[in-house]
Scaffold this motif. Structure first.
Motif, mmCIF file in Angstrom:
data_model
loop_
_atom_site.group_PDB
_atom_site.id
_atom_site.type_symbol
_atom_site.label_atom_id
_atom_site.label_comp_id
_atom_site.label_asym_id
_atom_site.label_seq_id
_atom_site.Cartn_x
_atom_site.Cartn_y
_atom_site.Cartn_z
ATOM 1 N N PHE A 179 31.602 28.187 29.510
ATOM 2 C CA PHE A 179 31.797 29.821 29.382
ATOM 3 C C PHE A 179 31.425 30.113 27.784
ATOM 4 O O PHE A 179 30.784 31.017 27.311
ATOM 5 C CB PHE A 179 33.300 30.301 29.693
ATOM 6 N N ARG A 180 32.094 29.504 26.840
ATOM 7 C CA ARG A 180 31.913 29.568 25.354
ATOM 8 C C ARG A 180 30.506 29.075 24.762
ATOM 9 O O ARG A 180 29.748 29.534 24.119
ATOM 10 C CB ARG A 180 33.008 28.823 24.624
ATOM 11 N N ALA A 181 30.234 27.739 25.205
ATOM 12 C CA ALA A 181 28.893 27.153 24.908
ATOM 13 C C ALA A 181 27.764 27.944 25.294
ATOM 14 O O ALA A 181 26.843 28.115 24.337
ATOM 15 C CB ALA A 181 28.878 25.857 25.457
ATOM 16 N N THR A 182 27.808 28.378 26.545
ATOM 17 C CA THR A 182 26.663 29.460 26.835
ATOM 18 C C THR A 182 26.557 30.523 26.139
ATOM 19 O O THR A 182 25.238 31.009 25.561
ATOM 20 C CB THR A 182 26.607 29.794 28.236
ATOM 21 N N GLN A 183 27.493 31.254 25.330
ATOM 22 C CA GLN A 183 27.290 32.231 24.585
ATOM 23 C C GLN A 183 26.541 31.961 23.209
ATOM 24 O O GLN A 183 25.733 32.692 22.738
ATOM 25 C CB GLN A 183 28.866 32.882 24.207
ATOM 26 N N ALA A 184 27.073 30.562 22.818
ATOM 27 C CA ALA A 184 26.527 30.015 21.592
ATOM 28 C C ALA A 184 25.131 29.869 21.815
ATOM 29 O O ALA A 184 24.222 30.223 20.886
ATOM 30 C CB ALA A 184 27.151 28.980 21.169
ATOM 31 N N TYR A 185 24.769 29.382 22.952
ATOM 32 C CA TYR A 185 23.285 29.091 23.012
ATOM 33 C C TYR A 185 22.291 30.443 23.258
ATOM 34 O O TYR A 185 21.290 30.487 22.777
ATOM 35 C CB TYR A 185 23.021 28.330 24.557
ATOM 36 N N ILE A 186 22.994 31.330 23.841
ATOM 37 C CA ILE A 186 22.123 32.690 23.816
ATOM 38 C C ILE A 186 22.124 32.987 22.354
ATOM 39 O O ILE A 186 20.941 33.747 22.098
ATOM 40 C CB ILE A 186 23.027 33.573 24.951
ATOM 41 N N LEU A 187 23.256 33.170 21.620
ATOM 42 C CA LEU A 187 22.982 33.703 20.234
ATOM 43 C C LEU A 187 22.047 32.845 19.447
ATOM 44 O O LEU A 187 21.296 33.510 18.520
ATOM 45 C CB LEU A 187 24.431 33.716 19.589
ATOM 46 N N LEU A 198 39.380 33.066 27.141
ATOM 47 C CA LEU A 198 39.538 32.583 28.578
ATOM 48 C C LEU A 198 40.553 31.241 28.550
ATOM 49 O O LEU A 198 40.127 30.209 27.927
ATOM 50 C CB LEU A 198 38.334 32.144 29.322
ATOM 51 N N GLY A 199 41.782 31.059 29.087
ATOM 52 C CA GLY A 199 42.444 30.135 29.146
ATOM 53 C C GLY A 199 42.825 29.507 30.408
ATOM 54 O O GLY A 199 43.063 30.179 31.500
ATOM 55 N N LEU A 200 42.426 28.371 30.808
ATOM 56 C CA LEU A 200 42.685 27.727 32.205
ATOM 57 C C LEU A 200 43.466 26.448 32.124
ATOM 58 O O LEU A 200 43.634 26.029 30.902
ATOM 59 C CB LEU A 200 41.242 27.403 32.799
ATOM 60 N N SER A 201 43.975 25.863 32.996
ATOM 61 C CA SER A 201 44.703 24.799 33.247
ATOM 62 C C SER A 201 43.736 23.688 32.793
ATOM 63 O O SER A 201 42.386 23.893 33.158
ATOM 64 C CB SER A 201 45.284 24.846 34.754
ATOM 65 N N PRO A 202 44.221 22.312 32.781
ATOM 66 C CA PRO A 202 43.055 21.263 32.315
ATOM 67 C C PRO A 202 42.149 21.164 33.632
ATOM 68 O O PRO A 202 40.971 20.724 33.231
ATOM 69 C CB PRO A 202 43.879 20.236 32.283
ATOM 70 N N ALA A 203 42.364 21.508 34.782
ATOM 71 C CA ALA A 203 41.362 21.422 36.049
ATOM 72 C C ALA A 203 40.150 22.389 35.802
ATOM 73 O O ALA A 203 39.135 22.086 36.104
ATOM 74 C CB ALA A 203 42.200 21.830 37.293
ATOM 75 N N GLY A 204 40.232 23.202 34.765
ATOM 76 C CA GLY A 204 39.438 24.302 34.552
ATOM 77 C C GLY A 204 38.821 24.266 33.316
ATOM 78 O O GLY A 204 37.913 25.133 32.786
ATOM 79 N N GLN A 205 38.813 23.008 32.505
ATOM 80 C CA GLN A 205 38.264 22.861 31.000
ATOM 81 C C GLN A 205 37.026 22.967 31.188
ATOM 82 O O GLN A 205 36.311 23.445 30.158
ATOM 83 C CB GLN A 205 38.854 21.696 30.189
ATOM 84 N N ALA A 206 36.136 22.221 31.955
ATOM 85 C CA ALA A 206 34.634 22.282 31.765
ATOM 86 C C ALA A 206 34.037 23.370 32.073
ATOM 87 O O ALA A 206 33.206 23.920 31.319
ATOM 88 C CB ALA A 206 34.029 21.392 33.015
ATOM 89 N N PHE A 207 34.842 24.269 33.004
ATOM 90 C CA PHE A 207 34.359 25.731 33.274
ATOM 91 C C PHE A 207 34.456 26.557 31.899
ATOM 92 O O PHE A 207 33.714 27.381 31.435
ATOM 93 C CB PHE A 207 35.198 26.405 34.435
ATOM 94 N N ALA A 208 35.597 26.459 31.315
ATOM 95 C CA ALA A 208 36.012 27.252 30.104
ATOM 96 C C ALA A 208 35.287 26.905 28.849
ATOM 97 O O ALA A 208 34.438 27.592 28.150
ATOM 98 C CB ALA A 208 37.491 27.046 29.694
ATOM 99 N N ASP A 209 34.649 25.648 28.786
ATOM 100 C CA ASP A 209 33.785 25.087 27.910
ATOM 101 C C ASP A 209 32.342 25.667 27.993
ATOM 102 O O ASP A 209 31.674 26.063 26.960
ATOM 103 C CB ASP A 209 34.000 23.502 27.779
#
Length: 571
Positions: A116-124, A103-114
């Motif tokens: 998205f990835r961090a939540t997967q890590a927490y689940i695992l 998932l790649g977003l413009s800088p305005a969406g960086q918190a969203f993209a971060d």
């Protein structure tokens, strides 16, 4: 021979110079690798690059093995004395795991993209082996409720193996009579009846099949699906007696439902006939019917579909009567109270797939009322003590109801209310007074996280059950379209993987789509709600004029597709 000499000899003979009959040895300036001649996995036996190049070399080797269709086991020994290698491999492993969907977003969406990835890590991280858990402290147990919804999020992000392991582990605890336990921990299954559980296991089994095509798994678990339907039918029969059919309204409102339970935590003090249970029962019966259809079992299809249709009638008649009895104009949380609980009701839209048939105007009133409440709380017009971030699931509902602007407002609020912000996480309960030492569940709480992941995916694509269409980009925000725009790659769907880019350049939107390999019956719907005050004026697909569009939507029936959409101001 000293230890150092012995280890050096081992490295030379067993790692650097060794050859195998079923592998091809390759020596590069950075590594010694073995390429399998007849298996799925090769190996890197020895690393000799400069430590400064370690991260770069890891990426090069991962790309190489991927290009030849092989996995890679990277050998690291204690005597290598390469902490740079161990740390870099660990980091590379996490990056690969968290970017199966890119998932790649413009800088305005960086918190969203971060997030998205961090939540997967927490689940695992919260998982204990095959057991999917919402936390590692307070909630170090595995609920089928949390597990089914977290499995959905894991399927959406490409973690199929974790979901299969969970289903194989949890399904072992189904009782002989078909009842699925609500929770399992180190002591075994909890016998407390929660009547959403059986539908959730059936739902998770079909969801796994939809994303993997694993028919053998459905065949293996069909007896448990049948037992689960038998159990749901037996539960419903308890409310099909003359007492409920012919009694006063307070009895008739319960007719044909499953009995009261505490699966909805709001009713833990006194069990209720919750519509949470009702919609999960309906979801389970719908999915059991679909499983029987896939496995070509017409006798089960006939039986399951009849039970599904009869229960649907009872459920919606109960909702209508409960609204009448309690004098409310919204969808209530349970039959007895007429209570307002939009966070619970939202599951009727997703994942239970009833959004298009919920009665109006009650559906609109329900979500309007929640949104007004949300704004009042956010803007300080309402005194509040706490809330639960399960509310993030309302974003999934609003996107499917064609209200992306509301989903955007919720997204801004919940991203801004993460604690601490840099960790991109939520607890189960958020208190207005953050300094008070009060119960927060677990932090991070990954059932909340899975609700976010499912909602996050819905911003970019979701399956529309009513007409079997795949909806694309319905939640993309206008500011995300600024160059370089949106990039989504390798997103799993029941129709195969989907990748696309989406960018706005002046009065033109450019959309490049790869996949899915199987075309949904209802086509691909590119929903461009991110046009601000504009509307679509003309569309070209693969260089030719395209007529299937309206002010905000383009219907596609072919892939790959290169779409150029021209925008004019909304009149």
């Amino acid at each position: 021979m000293t230890d150092a000499e012995m280890l050096a000899l081992y490295d030379r003979e067993m790692r650097i110079e060794i050859t195998y009959f079923d592998a091809r040895r390759e020596a590069t300036p950075d590594v010694i690798r073995q390429i399998s001649l007849n298996g799925p996995e090769g190996a890197i036996l020895y690393t000799r690059c400069h430590p400064d190049r370690t991260p770069e070399v890891i990426q090069e080797q991962m790309a190489y093995f991927q290009s030849i269709g092989q996995g890679c086991e990277w050998k690291v020994y204690a005597h290598d004395n390469r902490p740079d290698l161990s740390e870099s491999l660990l980091a590379a492993g996490w990056r690969a795991a968290l970017n199966r969907v890119e998932l790649g977003l413009s800088p305005a969406g960086q918190a969203f993209a971060d997030t998205f990835r961090a939540t997967q890590a927490y689940i695992l991280i919260n998982a204990d082996g095959s057991s999917i858990q919402p936390g590692s402290r307070t909630y170090e147990r595995s609920w089928i409720r949390d597990g089914a919804l977290t499995s959905t999020a894991l399927l959406y992000t490409g973690h199929m193996d974790q979901v299969r392991a969970f289903l194989e582990w949890y399904s072992r605890y189904q009782y002989p009579g078909g009842k699925v336990p609500c929770v399992v921990d180190r002591r075994g299954p909890d016998p407390v009846p929660e009547h959403d559980s059986t539908g959730q296991l059936i739902y998770a089994l079909l969801k796994y099949y939809a994303f993997t095509g694993d028919r053998a798994l459905l065949e293996r678990y069909l007896p448990q699906v049948v037992a689960g339907v038998d159990y749901l039918e037996a539960l419903r029969n308890q409310r099909l007696t003359p007492e409920f059919r012919d009694g006063p309204p307070e009895k008739r409102v319960l007719y044909g439902l499953v009995p009261e339970s505490i699966s909805h935590e709001g009713y833990s003090a006194k069990p209720m006939h919750s519509y949470w249970d009702g919609f999960w029962t309906l979801r389970g019966l719908r999915d059991a019917t679909t499983i029987a259809e896939i496995l070509e079992r017409p006798e089960l299809v006939a039986r399951f579909s009849a039970l599904r249709d009869a229960f649907r009638v009872s459920l919606y008649e109960s909702i209508a009567l409960a609204m009448q009895l309690r004098g409310v104009d919204y969808l209530p949380g349970c039959a007895e109270l007429g209570d307002f609980d939009a966070t619970s009701t939202a599951i009727a839209v997703f994942p239970c797939g009833e959004g298009d048939v919920l009665p109006e105007p009650a559906r609109t009133n329900t979500f309007d009322r929640y949104f007004n409440f949300f704004r009042d709380r956010r803007d300080g017009r309402l005194k509040w003590e706490n809330y639960t971030p399960y509310e993030v699931r309302l974003m999934s509902a609003f996107l499917r109801l064609g209200q992306p602007e509301r989903a955007h407002e919720l997204l801004d609020f919940f991203l801004a209310d993460q604690s601490p912000p840099e960790w991109r996480q939520w607890g189960e309960i958020v208190w207005h007074d953050r300094t008070a030492g009060r119960f927060i569940g677990d932090l991070p709480h990954t059932w909340v996280g899975s609700d976010f992941l499912s909602a996050a995916r819905s911003f970019f694509l979701y399956e529309r059950e009513s007409d079997d269409a795949l909806v694309l980009a319905a939640g993309v925000r206008p500011e995300w379209l600024a160059e370089p725009g949106v990039r989504l790659a390798h997103a799993p769907t029941p129709y195969g993987p989907v990748s696309y880019t989406l960018v706005r350049r002046g009065a033109t939107v450019e959309f490049a789509l790869e996949g899915p390999p199987k075309m949904p019956a209802g086509g691909l719907v590119l929903a461009l709600f991110a046009l601000g005050g504009g509307r679509l004026d003309s569309v070209e697909v693969n260089g030719a004029p395209h007529a299937e569009f309206d002010a905000r939507r383009i219907l596609l029936r072919t892939t790959p597709a290169r779409v150029v959409a021209h925008i004019v101001p909304q009149e």
